[in-house]
Design a protein around this motif. Sequence first.
Motif, PDB file in Angstrom:
ATOM      1  N   PHE A 191       0.769   8.922  -0.727  1.00  0.00           N
ATOM      2  CA  PHE A 191       0.627   9.819   0.429  1.00  0.00           C
ATOM      3  C   PHE A 191       1.186  11.200   0.113  1.00  0.00           C
ATOM      4  CE2 PHE A 191       0.946   5.549   2.341  1.00  0.00           C
ATOM      5  CZ  PHE A 191      -0.297   5.522   2.952  1.00  0.00           C
ATOM      6  N   THR A 232      -8.769  -9.659   2.197  1.00  0.00           N
ATOM      7  CA  THR A 232      -7.583 -10.396   1.745  1.00  0.00           C
ATOM      8  C   THR A 232      -7.391 -11.652   2.605  1.00  0.00           C
ATOM      9  OG1 THR A 232      -6.511  -8.365   1.003  1.00  0.00           O
ATOM     10  CG2 THR A 232      -5.068 -10.247   1.418  1.00  0.00           C
ATOM     11  N   MET A 263     -11.024   1.902   4.556  1.00  0.00           N
ATOM     12  CA  MET A 263     -11.143   1.094   3.352  1.00  0.00           C
ATOM     13  C   MET A 263     -10.014   0.067   3.273  1.00  0.00           C
ATOM     14  SD  MET A 263     -12.508   3.161   0.172  1.00  0.00           S
ATOM     15  CE  MET A 263     -11.045   3.640  -0.714  1.00  0.00           C
ATOM     16  N   GLU A 278      -5.691  -5.832  -5.490  1.00  0.00           N
ATOM     17  CA  GLU A 278      -6.110  -4.502  -5.924  1.00  0.00           C
ATOM     18  C   GLU A 278      -5.772  -4.269  -7.394  1.00  0.00           C
ATOM     19  OE1 GLU A 278      -5.774  -0.952  -3.446  1.00  0.00           O
ATOM     20  OE2 GLU A 278      -4.428  -0.179  -4.950  1.00  0.00           O
ATOM     21  N   PHE A 284      -7.853  -5.442   3.915  1.00  0.00           N
ATOM     22  CA  PHE A 284      -7.026  -6.455   4.578  1.00  0.00           C
ATOM     23  C   PHE A 284      -7.904  -7.593   5.107  1.00  0.00           C
ATOM     24  CE2 PHE A 284      -3.296  -3.467   5.144  1.00  0.00           C
ATOM     25  CZ  PHE A 284      -2.406  -4.289   4.478  1.00  0.00           C
ATOM     26  N   PRO A 294      -6.959   4.660  -2.045  1.00  0.00           N
ATOM     27  CA  PRO A 294      -6.870   3.266  -2.474  1.00  0.00           C
ATOM     28  C   PRO A 294      -8.119   2.888  -3.284  1.00  0.00           C
ATOM     29  CG  PRO A 294      -7.274   3.405  -0.102  1.00  0.00           C
ATOM     30  CD  PRO A 294      -7.009   4.799  -0.592  1.00  0.00           C
ATOM     31  N   GLU A 353       0.432   0.846   8.173  1.00  0.00           N
ATOM     32  CA  GLU A 353       1.449  -0.134   8.608  1.00  0.00           C
ATOM     33  C   GLU A 353       1.063  -0.814   9.923  1.00  0.00           C
ATOM     34  OE1 GLU A 353       3.730  -0.938   6.527  1.00  0.00           O
ATOM     35  OE2 GLU A 353       3.474   0.759   5.153  1.00  0.00           O
ATOM     36  N   ARG A 384       0.691  -9.864   3.881  1.00  0.00           N
ATOM     37  CA  ARG A 384      -0.692  -9.480   3.593  1.00  0.00           C
ATOM     38  C   ARG A 384      -0.734  -8.218   2.736  1.00  0.00           C
ATOM     39  NH1 ARG A 384      -3.358  -9.978   9.559  1.00  0.00           N
ATOM     40  NH2 ARG A 384      -3.763 -12.215   9.609  1.00  0.00           N
ATOM     41  N   ALA A 385       0.191  -7.306   2.964  1.00  0.00           N
ATOM     42  CA  ALA A 385       0.201  -6.064   2.194  1.00  0.00           C
ATOM     43  C   ALA A 385       0.441  -6.369   0.716  1.00  0.00           C
ATOM     44  CB  ALA A 385       1.277  -5.125   2.733  1.00  0.00           C
ATOM     45  N   LEU A 428       4.120 -11.104   8.653  1.00  0.00           N
ATOM     46  CA  LEU A 428       2.716 -11.283   8.282  1.00  0.00           C
ATOM     47  C   LEU A 428       2.166 -10.014   7.639  1.00  0.00           C
ATOM     48  CD1 LEU A 428       0.174 -13.055   8.327  1.00  0.00           C
ATOM     49  CD2 LEU A 428      -0.344 -12.112  10.591  1.00  0.00           C
ATOM     50  N   HIS A 429       2.510  -8.878   8.206  1.00  0.00           N
ATOM     51  CA  HIS A 429       2.032  -7.607   7.659  1.00  0.00           C
ATOM     52  C   HIS A 429       2.538  -7.404   6.233  1.00  0.00           C
ATOM     53  CE1 HIS A 429       0.951  -3.460   7.189  1.00  0.00           C
ATOM     54  NE2 HIS A 429       2.214  -3.103   7.053  1.00  0.00           N
ATOM     55  N   THR A 445       6.574  -0.929   1.773  1.00  0.00           N
ATOM     56  CA  THR A 445       5.472  -0.316   2.518  1.00  0.00           C
ATOM     57  C   THR A 445       4.170  -0.967   2.074  1.00  0.00           C
ATOM     58  OG1 THR A 445       5.437   1.412   0.833  1.00  0.00           O
ATOM     59  CG2 THR A 445       6.590   1.907   2.879  1.00  0.00           C
ATOM     60  N   ALA A 446       3.138  -0.836   2.905  1.00  0.00           N
ATOM     61  CA  ALA A 446       1.870  -1.521   2.648  1.00  0.00           C
ATOM     62  C   ALA A 446       1.193  -1.008   1.379  1.00  0.00           C
ATOM     63  CB  ALA A 446       0.934  -1.382   3.846  1.00  0.00           C
ATOM     64  N   VAL A 447       1.256   0.274   1.155  1.00  0.00           N
ATOM     65  CA  VAL A 447       0.759   0.841  -0.101  1.00  0.00           C
ATOM     66  C   VAL A 447       1.862   1.762  -0.629  1.00  0.00           C
ATOM     67  CG1 VAL A 447      -1.688   0.740   0.562  1.00  0.00           C
ATOM     68  CG2 VAL A 447      -0.383   2.781   1.032  1.00  0.00           C
ATOM     69  N   ASP A 452       4.340   4.547  -1.561  1.00  0.00           N
ATOM     70  CA  ASP A 452       4.641   5.824  -0.917  1.00  0.00           C
ATOM     71  C   ASP A 452       4.015   6.999  -1.659  1.00  0.00           C
ATOM     72  OD1 ASP A 452       5.830   6.026   1.453  1.00  0.00           O
ATOM     73  OD2 ASP A 452       7.854   6.450   0.705  1.00  0.00           O
ATOM     74  N   VAL A 493      -0.152  -9.249  -0.854  1.00  0.00           N
ATOM     75  CA  VAL A 493      -1.294  -9.971  -1.412  1.00  0.00           C
ATOM     76  C   VAL A 493      -2.439  -8.980  -1.684  1.00  0.00           C
ATOM     77  CG1 VAL A 493      -3.019 -11.774  -1.002  1.00  0.00           C
ATOM     78  CG2 VAL A 493      -0.634 -12.161  -0.350  1.00  0.00           C
ATOM     79  N   ARG A 494      -2.681  -8.088  -0.731  1.00  0.00           N
ATOM     80  CA  ARG A 494      -3.727  -7.079  -0.922  1.00  0.00           C
ATOM     81  C   ARG A 494      -3.434  -6.229  -2.170  1.00  0.00           C
ATOM     82  NH1 ARG A 494      -5.482  -1.978  -0.703  1.00  0.00           N
ATOM     83  NH2 ARG A 494      -3.318  -1.384  -0.856  1.00  0.00           N
ATOM     84  N   ASN A 519      -2.454  -4.530  10.365  1.00  0.00           N
ATOM     85  CA  ASN A 519      -2.430  -5.973  10.650  1.00  0.00           C
ATOM     86  C   ASN A 519      -2.170  -6.261  12.119  1.00  0.00           C
ATOM     87  OD1 ASN A 519      -3.015  -7.525   8.166  1.00  0.00           O
ATOM     88  ND2 ASN A 519      -1.420  -6.186   7.362  1.00  0.00           N
TER      89      ASN A 519
END
Lengths: 80, 212
Positions: B114, A50, A42, B204, A47, B129, A12, B196-197, B192-193, B107-109, B111, B199-200, A15
Amino acid sequence: MSRDLVCREVVELLNGYLDQALPADVLAAVEAHLAGCDGCTMVLEEFRQTIAMTGMLTEDQVTPSQRETLLAAFRGWSLA
Amino acid sequence: MVRASPQDLALVERLRAGDEDAFMMLVEQHQAMMLRIARMYVSSQAVAEEVVGDAWIAILRGLDTFEGRSSLRTWMYRILANIAKTRGAREGRSRPFSALIKEDEGTAVPDAWFRGLDDPGAGGWSTFPNDWRGIPEDRLLAGETLRVVGAAIDALPPLQAEVIRLRDVLGWTSEEVRNALDLSETNQRVLLHRARAKVRAAVEEHLRSVNT
């Protein structure tokens, strides 16, 4: 930041890390974590990629009617 | 605040001299983004178009007194944001931005990737990932992957989509984005985070589906 970060927290912050927007203590903790964690490294690289991919996209064009209207406005302005 | 560049000042001179090509170049560069930003403040596309039209007129009128204390772009988008905000307020629209930021707490990836709280390695990776390192650069930048990126951006909540477009498609600084969208530093960073998360994650998912 007095404790170590776990992966779940680090992803988190990536970025903020890429934007150089982290406070010094958090930055140090993220760097220390990345140095020993392949998974997070990784995701950081992903990112970066991306962002590179997003940078290849282009913006839409102006429609002909918008062009005409704005050109007329500009002519009116520059003659005024 | 970044001051106007020599290029900005040269462009302003050409505009003041009535150079139509210079004006249309500026329009080409900014019209689409201005429309999208205006649309965030007002109730319809038609009103957004009026707002952008008014903003161009205000920009032209203001050019005579433009002193270059900020970049031309920063100055233009401040004019646009002010007009759009005024118009939105007149329509009785309260600014929805803070609500938009809270509505989506992803969340970025996932949950599930983890380790859970009962695990001694809580918060560490349990599923790694997808590794992109073996994928050649030209594959990542190929049309097919970029279409996935474009579609993922189009599917984002509006404010996230505008922030990632400004920052990563157009290459604006976070200060410029905060100015144009009237956001705090924290909100800009969070939006932004999240953008981007997602889009990533879409890339993937795409790479996973074509590799298996």
